[in-house]
Scaffold this active site. Structure first.
Site, PDB file in Angstrom:
ATOM      1  N   ASN A 264      11.519  86.714  53.204  1.00  0.00           N
ATOM      2  CA  ASN A 264      12.781  87.071  53.843  1.00  0.00           C
ATOM      3  C   ASN A 264      12.876  86.634  55.304  1.00  0.00           C
ATOM      4  OD1 ASN A 264      15.307  88.937  54.168  1.00  0.00           O
ATOM      5  ND2 ASN A 264      13.861  89.673  55.711  1.00  0.00           N
TER       6      ASN A 264
ATOM      7  N   TYR B  71      19.104  75.392  60.621  1.00  0.00           N
ATOM      8  CA  TYR B  71      19.242  76.488  59.661  1.00  0.00           C
ATOM      9  C   TYR B  71      19.618  75.937  58.285  1.00  0.00           C
ATOM     10  CZ  TYR B  71      20.611  81.014  57.728  1.00  0.00           C
ATOM     11  OH  TYR B  71      20.708  82.151  56.953  1.00  0.00           O
TER      12      TYR B  71
ATOM     13  N   LYS C  41      17.262  75.908  54.884  1.00  0.00           N
ATOM     14  CA  LYS C  41      17.681  76.704  53.738  1.00  0.00           C
ATOM     15  C   LYS C  41      17.899  75.842  52.498  1.00  0.00           C
ATOM     16  CE  LYS C  41      17.469  80.724  55.689  1.00  0.00           C
ATOM     17  NZ  LYS C  41      16.446  81.711  55.264  1.00  0.00           N
TER      18      LYS C  41
END
Length: 244
Positions: free
Chosen positions: A87, A150, A154
């Site tokens: 996470n 980011y 991802k």
């Protein structure tokens, strides 16, 4: 009877936000949870709140030695690991021409490399447990474009998930990715783009940001035996954003 009774879980980035929500839900459903974070103060506070069924370990998820320590702590405290939730993550709103190489590499290390390190480290423990579930928290920016660094990381998490799922299926280890949209966590409510995000949230088809607990419902499903036939898949939870 809890949906995770008898299971041992590791959750990274668990001191606040979505991570803390996952930890709380797992404990409520009967799991023993080792959760980690770089934020020792927040981690110790949550540990004190939740009691004997959790163990906090301060961790730098980009360091292989720290991962070894976390796995050992989990096994020594609760037993072999059944569930890993990767996470931990960071974001940055700088443009391509503004972001530095150092900043870019930091995002990649935390968001992407940590998932590789954690998955590799936990496999032997999951083999002892007879199998397991690895849940990698990606983002809708692992499906559509967004911030530099980011988005890149991802998308990589999404691809790694599929590759790892194929390699680990014969061991009874499932690997799936979760792709949240705009979630009301400190990452978006205390960052440098708060007003932009609030305005953007108005465009979401359901008309609001999600609460962390709504993502935890999905993560719980993937952690439990209810999702026994799901592996190598991406699970989107975005209020309809990517359907536009």
């Amino acid at each position: 009877m809890g949906r995770l009774d008898g299971k041992v879980a590791i959750v990274t980035g668990g001191a606040r936000g979505m991570g803390a929500s996952h930890v709380r839900r797992f404990v409520k459903e009967g799991a023993k949870v080792v959760f980690t974070d770089i934020n020792a103060e927040g981690g110790k506070a949550l540990e004190a709140e939740l009691g004997e069924n959790v163990k906090f370990v301060q961790q730098d998820v980009t360091k292989a030695d720290d991962w070894k320590k976390v796995i050992e702590e989990a096994e020594n405290t609760f037993g072999p690991v059944n569930i890993l939730v990767n996470n931990a993550g960071i974001s940055m709103s700088k443009s391509l021409m503004e972001i530095t190489e150092e900043e870019y590499r930091r995002i990649i290390d935390i968001n992407q490399v940590s998932v590789f390190l954690g998955t590799k480290a936990v496999v032997p423990s999951m083999q002892k447990a007879g199998g397991g579930s690895i849940i990698n928290i990606s983002s809708i920016n692992g499906i559509v474009g967004g911030a530099i660094g980011y988005t890149d990381s991802k998308f990589a998490v999404r691809g790694f998930t599929k590759a790892a799922a194929l390699q680990l299926a014969h061991l009874g280890i499932r690997v799936n990715s979760v792709h949240p949209g705009v979630i009301e966590t400190p990452m978006v409510t205390q960052g440098d783009a708060v007003e932009v995000i609030k305005e953007f949230a108005k465009q979401i088809p359901v008309g609001r940001m999600a609460q962390p607990e709504e993502v935890s419902n999905l993560v719980l499903y993937l952690a439990s035996d209810e999702s026994s036939y799901s592996t190598g898949s991406e699970f989107v939870i975005d209020g309809g954003l990517t359907a536009m």
